[in-house]
Write a protein that holds these residues in place. Sequence first.
Motif, PDB file in Angstrom:
ATOM      1  N   ASN A  11       6.810  10.312   7.996  1.00 11.64           N
ATOM      2  CA  ASN A  11       7.428   9.078   7.551  1.00 11.64           C
ATOM      3  C   ASN A  11       8.166   9.207   5.990  1.00 11.64           C
ATOM      4  O   ASN A  11       7.953  10.363   5.434  1.00 11.64           O
ATOM      5  N   TRP A  12       8.919   8.432   5.560  1.00 12.04           N
ATOM      6  CA  TRP A  12       9.659   8.386   4.472  1.00 12.04           C
ATOM      7  C   TRP A  12       8.692   8.825   3.113  1.00 12.04           C
ATOM      8  O   TRP A  12       9.341   9.742   2.243  1.00 12.04           O
ATOM      9  N   ALA A  13       7.636   8.506   3.106  1.00 14.65           N
ATOM     10  CA  ALA A  13       6.841   8.623   2.154  1.00 14.65           C
ATOM     11  C   ALA A  13       6.139   9.779   2.113  1.00 14.65           C
ATOM     12  O   ALA A  13       5.562  10.349   1.169  1.00 14.65           O
ATOM     13  N   GLY A  52      11.074   5.304   9.395  1.00 11.85           N
ATOM     14  CA  GLY A  52       9.920   5.887   8.869  1.00 11.85           C
ATOM     15  C   GLY A  52       9.699   5.359   7.589  1.00 11.85           C
ATOM     16  O   GLY A  52       8.781   5.895   6.729  1.00 11.85           O
ATOM     17  N   HIS A  53      10.147   3.821   7.170  1.00 10.80           N
ATOM     18  CA  HIS A  53       9.821   3.273   5.885  1.00 10.80           C
ATOM     19  C   HIS A  53       8.473   2.444   6.019  1.00 10.80           C
ATOM     20  O   HIS A  53       8.301   1.975   4.968  1.00 10.80           O
ATOM     21  N   SER A  54       7.788   2.405   7.013  1.00  9.13           N
ATOM     22  CA  SER A  54       6.418   2.135   6.760  1.00  9.13           C
ATOM     23  C   SER A  54       5.489   3.117   6.505  1.00  9.13           C
ATOM     24  O   SER A  54       5.780   4.293   6.442  1.00  9.13           O
ATOM     25  N   TRP A 391       2.463  -5.373   7.389  1.00  7.14           N
ATOM     26  CA  TRP A 391       2.058  -5.012   8.486  1.00  7.14           C
ATOM     27  C   TRP A 391       2.478  -3.456   8.539  1.00  7.14           C
ATOM     28  O   TRP A 391       2.000  -2.455   8.953  1.00  7.14           O
ATOM     29  N   GLY A 392       3.503  -2.874   7.399  1.00  2.02           N
ATOM     30  CA  GLY A 392       4.046  -1.664   7.356  1.00  2.02           C
ATOM     31  C   GLY A 392       3.505  -1.124   6.149  1.00  2.02           C
ATOM     32  O   GLY A 392       4.219   0.131   5.740  1.00  2.02           O
ATOM     33  N   LYS A 393       2.605  -1.633   5.591  1.00  2.84           N
ATOM     34  CA  LYS A 393       2.201  -1.026   4.080  1.00  2.84           C
ATOM     35  C   LYS A 393       0.707  -0.655   3.986  1.00  2.84           C
ATOM     36  O   LYS A 393       0.247  -1.324   4.767  1.00  2.84           O
TER      37      LYS A 393
END
Length: 436
Positions: A11-13, A52-54, A391-393
């Motif tokens: 994912n992004w992070a 993929g920003h979650s 929900w995505g964090k």
Amino acid sequence: MSGASSSTWRNWAGNVTARPVREVSPASAAELADAVRRAAEDGLKVKAVGTGHSFTTAAATDGVLIRPDLLTGIREIDRTGMTVTVEAGTPLKRLNAVLAREGLSLTNMGDIMEQTVAGATSTGTHGTGRESASIAAQITALELVTADGSLLKCSAEENPDVFAAARIGLGALGVVSAITFAVEPEFLLTAREEPMAFDKVTSEFEALHAENEHFEFYWFPHTGNCNTKRNNRSAGPAAPPGRVSGWIEDEFMSNGLFQVVCSLGRAVPATIPAIAKVSSRALSARTYTDIPYKVFTSPRRVRFVEMEYAVPREAVVAALREVRALVERSNLRVSFPVEVRTAPADDIALSTASGRDTAYIAVHMYKGTPYQAYFTAVERIMTAHGGRPHWGKVHTRDAEYFAEAYPRFGEFTALRDRLDPDRLFGNAYLRRVLGD
């Protein structure tokens, strides 16, 4: 449609990885349906991924990973009904650019636009608004491929029970293939950004919320300083930030210099409070007027991990003051501002604003910095106020908690039982948050 054995997905992070058996990039709803049917025949789970920003494992799978890259584009702009229908993998930035060319706009949006439309709406992405709600609340119709490979269309008139849940579906009900959004004629927003003391913002929060169509603020931990932003509709004329001053604020200060500051803070945490006091005073007041997406969104190049909780709006000031007290009495060192936004109540089953006027408190930590102690302590505060995590964090809540937090939780899980009884779209995250 490609379908090769895949490498590791991140994912992004960078805090979530997955190794699916295969990746598929369908270019149409028919190819998507075929990919779902084939996965079921092979006994493999299916998850669609956006950009993929979650920060959660919502899209992770060891089965078939659906990539959105080819399922993009505008299907239809209906000027009579004032809607736009887009393929699920269309990035929000592309949708915004097309709408702007057509003289149209979404009513509200979040503060970044890198996500796909399906990824953003399925996890409940939102901006801030007094009357205008999340991106999902602007959906008027939805098309998804269900577990048996069929194409199901839903709206307020067609399959309304599915529509009530699937706008924020967490990928649990099927794979979204297309979304129809309500749009309106393009308008101008005037943004007023202004530093303000923490005590002033919190004591005047209800008035600031009532007086502005879109109000948000950022508190800088280890300081008594905030930066506020008010966005309101304007008759114009357009007056965007100057090229140089805009670059200084949005690129140099908010990305380039902030990256350096965060890197220093990660290397030497003891420097963070002193740096925070300086950087929180570095931003000056400014006012500019532009089309909506250029005001609502901004580039985010500094990578981080985030947790965000939705609390009843009347509880937000108390909760934020508790977060400040937590930081002050602990040895936590937090280089990222804490973001506060609002949303009106909506009617989506698993929306964080479902059935109640809501405010959001988001906490962040720079990528690579230990975040668990900070997030755990903040989460304890938020859950005491009846908070609902994004929900995505990052969060640690489970189905038992959500059954209490969401009055319509049972409605969603019953629909999931009907549409995906064998959990073709299941994964470890959904097992935790929805139960099995």
